[in-house]
Write an enzyme that holds these catalytic residues in place. Structure first.
Site, mmCIF file in Angstrom:
data_model
loop_
_atom_site.group_PDB
_atom_site.id
_atom_site.type_symbol
_atom_site.label_atom_id
_atom_site.label_comp_id
_atom_site.label_asym_id
_atom_site.label_seq_id
_atom_site.Cartn_x
_atom_site.Cartn_y
_atom_site.Cartn_z
ATOM 1 N N ASN A 118 0.860 -1.193 0.000
ATOM 2 C CA ASN A 118 0.000 0.000 0.000
ATOM 3 C C ASN A 118 0.888 1.232 0.000
ATOM 4 O OD1 ASN A 118 -2.412 1.581 0.277
ATOM 5 N ND2 ASN A 118 -1.948 1.823 2.459
ATOM 6 N N HIS A 120 0.879 5.300 1.336
ATOM 7 C CA HIS A 120 0.170 6.201 2.249
ATOM 8 C C HIS A 120 0.841 7.577 2.221
ATOM 9 C CE1 HIS A 120 -2.356 7.307 5.603
ATOM 10 N NE2 HIS A 120 -1.292 7.836 6.184
HETATM 11 C C1 GRF Z 1 -2.863 8.683 -2.539
HETATM 12 O O1 GRF Z 1 -2.555 9.869 -1.849
HETATM 13 C C2 GRF Z 1 -2.426 7.473 -1.741
HETATM 14 O O2 GRF Z 1 -1.276 7.710 -0.977
HETATM 15 C C3 GRF Z 1 -3.604 7.231 -0.844
HETATM 16 O O3 GRF Z 1 -4.724 7.526 -1.644
HETATM 17 C C4 GRF Z 1 -4.369 8.460 -2.656
HETATM 18 C C5 GRF Z 1 -4.748 7.840 -3.958
HETATM 19 O O4 GRF Z 1 -4.547 8.711 -5.049
HETATM 20 N N1 GRF Z 1 -3.586 5.877 -0.333
HETATM 21 P P1 GRF Z 1 -4.643 8.147 -6.526
HETATM 22 O O5 GRF Z 1 -6.023 7.506 -6.670
HETATM 23 O O6 GRF Z 1 -3.534 7.145 -6.721
HETATM 24 O O7 GRF Z 1 -4.511 9.345 -7.416
#
Ligand code: GRF
Length: 212
Positions: A118, A120
């Protein structure tokens, strides 16, 4: 020989993406996967949201894309079984959560042990959960950033693979900070995936050792 259009070799790491929204991390990983030196490719994209932009984008790119609606299943186990079936059908070795807005349950964890990552938008363990950039600003930290980690049953709690710091600037708001962190996310995720498929990641308890 011109290899620019050649398909990746068949032993290239097979990645399945789970997402719920915009999908900019998915697209960044996809772009990296099309580079000649890439050791991975995205073989499927799955979303719990029918209208996720990332799902639409996957279809445009010709990647097999699926909407799996949680409410159509009796419980999380059955919902995740449907996801596992698709991931297995496409012979995924690694699952990457990219803005997937659900906690991962036992079924996925059992079928993909230490094979779910994942990303974050904070330096974990600080500011897990939703609105991490807002949490960081409200707390008043001087540095935030992003983290790629293996997924366990908790909320953003699994062993940390890579992190990039992003300094907070005077006058930052949630949007400006999120944008600078996102730029770093787009670099960091592919790096972690590449290390994984080069067999460079070794998990020892909570620590992920990066082998030379
Ligand atoms: C990102 O900021 C990621 O870190 C978090 O959710 C957001 C997703 O953005 N888990 P995207 O859909 O990849 O543009």
């Amino acid at each position: 020989m011109d290899t620019s259009n050649a398909h990746p070799p068949s032993n290239t790491g097979r990645v399945g993406i789970l997402l719920s929204g915009r999908g900019s991390n998915f697209e960044a990983i996809y772009r990296k996967s099309t580079e000649e030196a890439a050791n991975f490719k995205i073989v499927t994209v799955i979303s719990n949201k029918r209208k996720a932009r990332g799902l639409e984008r996957a279809r445009e790119l010709g990647i097999p894309a699926y909407h799996i609606a949680p409410r159509k299943y009796e419980n999380r186990e059955n919902y995740e079984s449907a996801i596992v079936d698709i991931l297995n059908e496409h012979q995924c070795r690694l699952v990457c959560l990219a803005g997937y807005m659900r906690l991962v349950g036992e079924r996925l964890l059992q079928d993909f042990p230490n094979r779910i990552m994942n990303i974050h938008p904070a330096l974990l363990p600080a500011f897990p959960g939703l609105d991490a950039q807002k949490q960081a600003l409200e707390y008043g930290v001087k540095v935030s950033g992003c983290t790629v980690h293996f997924v366990d049953g908790g909320m953003d709690t699994g062993p940390i693979i890579l992190q990039t710091p992003v300094p907070i600037e005077e006058g930052d708001d949630e949007e400006s900070l999120s944008q600078r962190i996102l730029t770093q996310e787009h670099r960091l995720y592919s790096k972690a995936i590449s290390l994984f498929f080069n067999n460079k990641l070794k998990i020892q308890g909570r620590r992920v050792i990066i082998l030379e």
